[in-house]
Scaffold this active site. Structure first.
Site, PDB file in Angstrom:
ATOM      1  N   LYS A  20      57.309 -75.256  92.330  1.00 48.34           N
ATOM      2  CA  LYS A  20      57.418 -74.054  91.501  1.00 48.34           C
ATOM      3  C   LYS A  20      58.174 -72.996  92.304  1.00 48.34           C
ATOM      4  O   LYS A  20      57.616 -72.369  93.202  1.00 48.34           O
ATOM      5  CB  LYS A  20      56.016 -73.553  91.123  1.00 48.34           C
ATOM      6  CG  LYS A  20      55.931 -72.089  90.642  1.00 48.34           C
ATOM      7  CD  LYS A  20      56.682 -71.828  89.352  1.00 48.34           C
ATOM      8  CE  LYS A  20      56.492 -70.367  88.934  1.00 48.34           C
ATOM      9  NZ  LYS A  20      57.306 -69.439  89.753  1.00 48.34           N
ATOM     10  N   CYS A 129      60.279 -63.212 105.687  1.00 50.20           N
ATOM     11  CA  CYS A 129      58.938 -62.866 106.156  1.00 50.20           C
ATOM     12  C   CYS A 129      58.878 -62.773 107.673  1.00 50.20           C
ATOM     13  O   CYS A 129      57.997 -62.111 108.226  1.00 50.20           O
ATOM     14  CB  CYS A 129      57.912 -63.885 105.641  1.00 50.20           C
ATOM     15  SG  CYS A 129      58.346 -65.599 106.007  1.00 50.20           S
ATOM     16  N   GLU A 224      54.848 -54.489 104.929  1.00 45.98           N
ATOM     17  CA  GLU A 224      56.056 -55.306 104.836  1.00 45.98           C
ATOM     18  C   GLU A 224      56.975 -54.723 103.772  1.00 45.98           C
ATOM     19  O   GLU A 224      56.629 -54.679 102.593  1.00 45.98           O
ATOM     20  CB  GLU A 224      55.700 -56.749 104.482  1.00 45.98           C
ATOM     21  CG  GLU A 224      56.912 -57.661 104.453  1.00 45.98           C
ATOM     22  CD  GLU A 224      56.568 -59.093 104.083  1.00 45.98           C
ATOM     23  OE1 GLU A 224      57.147 -60.008 104.687  1.00 45.98           O
ATOM     24  OE2 GLU A 224      55.712 -59.286 103.197  1.00 45.98           O
TER      25      GLU A 224
END
Length: 326
Positions: A20, A129, A224
């Protein structure tokens, strides 16, 4: 690339896979599945499910026919994935957000440190990330490093991502651009940080942005941002650097630059991070463990760690050749 880290070991250990992809990047996953069929993978072994996370993703992660769930994405979505997996006790591997610290010591090769810091902060327009979005620099070289870093950021080409000379393209979506823009609104005179260079560009682009004098409790330092935005701050000694680096809910990765091998070992051991790079960034051996701590996720993948996750251990005990017992 991220999909291959998950798909390849899962297939290698005999599983079928439902991939996905994020709704913002559907094309590459579709191409991967088509190429797999062309390469001879049997139909139904690698499947791609497109759709929105709250709909298709939620249905997939709640389905009891799914035996393992491995997810890369935000910490908030990771919590939702883990909750869905818990409904049918499916093991999960979560590689989530990060706010990586980059420690530059006074004895570091500054040319090397600046070059890697640029790659760590601004690659893929900061949408990684593993971004080194907090740079901690020892005070004797803080001014020089920051000046070099700012010049390197200003020299980067921002523009059309299809143009060969472009180094920074637009962000992935208008929604994400608005998120990053909201963070940058907190930088400026009398605010949580000083804008050394950068800011908003044309369209959905953000110029390589360097922030200084950032408040330690500001979202610019703690959250973040997932864009080409990096905060730089000084430190005085090794202990202070480690404390500052570890003062985060995340624990995915860190970097440090030093010519002292003993320090490299000490600091690497003290940093709360799943991966620590010394005098480099994003050097990967796919057999090494990869994952994070805290809000950066659960579990490790890579090499034997992937084997353990994508297989179900079984113990078979036999007594052979013995007389039957009454």
């Amino acid at each position: 690339m991220l999909a291959s880290w998950k798909v390849a070991p899962a297939l290698a250990w005999g599983n079928t896979v439902v991939l996905k992809p994020a709704e913002g990047s559907p094309a590459s996953a579709t191409l991967l599945a088509r190429l797999a069929l062309e390469a001879g993978l049997p139909a139904g072994v690698l499947n791609v499910l497109q759709g929105l996370g709250p709909d298709a993703g939620a249905a997939l992660t709640r389905d009891p026919r799914v035996d393992r769930i491995t997810f890369t994405g935000s910490s908030r979505t990771g919590r939702s994935v883990a909750a869905a997996a818990a409904s049918h006790l499916a093991p999960v591997s979560l590689e989530l957000g990060g706010k990586g610290a980059n420690l530059v010591f006074a004895d570091a090769d500054l040319d090397l440190a600046v070059d890697w810091a640029v790659k760590a902060a601004f690659s893929n327009a900061g949408q990684i990330c593993l971004a080194g979005s907090r740079v901690l620099v020892q005070r004797p070289v803080y001014e020089e490093f920051t000046a070099r870093f700012v010049r390197a950021a200003e020299a980067m080409s921002v523009g059309d991502p299809l143009a060969p000379e472009t180094q920074i393209g637009p962000l992935a979506s208008e929604q994400h651009f608005r998120k990053v823009s909201g963070h940058l609104a907190e930088a400026g005179p009398g605010r949580a940080a000083t804008l050394a260079t950068g800011g908003l560009g044309e369209g959905w682009s953000v110029r390589p942005t360097v922030l200084t004098e950032v408040s330690a409790d500001s979202p610019l330092w703690r959250e973040e941002i997932f864009g080409p935005v990096v905060a730089v701050a000084p430190f005085d000694d090794e202990k202070q650097a480690v404390v500052a680096a570890n003062d985060t809910p995340y624990g995915l990765n860190a970097m440090l630059f030093t010519a002292d091998l003993d320090r490299a070992h000490r600091v690497s051991a003290a940093l709360r991070a799943g991966t620590v790079w010394v005098n480099c960034f994003f050097v990967r051996d796919l057999r090494a463990p990869f994952g994070g701590a805290g809000d950066s996720g659960i579990g490790r993948e890579g090499g034997a760690f992937s084997r353990e996750f994508f297989t179900e251990p079984k113990a078979v005990v036999m007594r052979i050749g013995a007389e039957p017992r009454d």
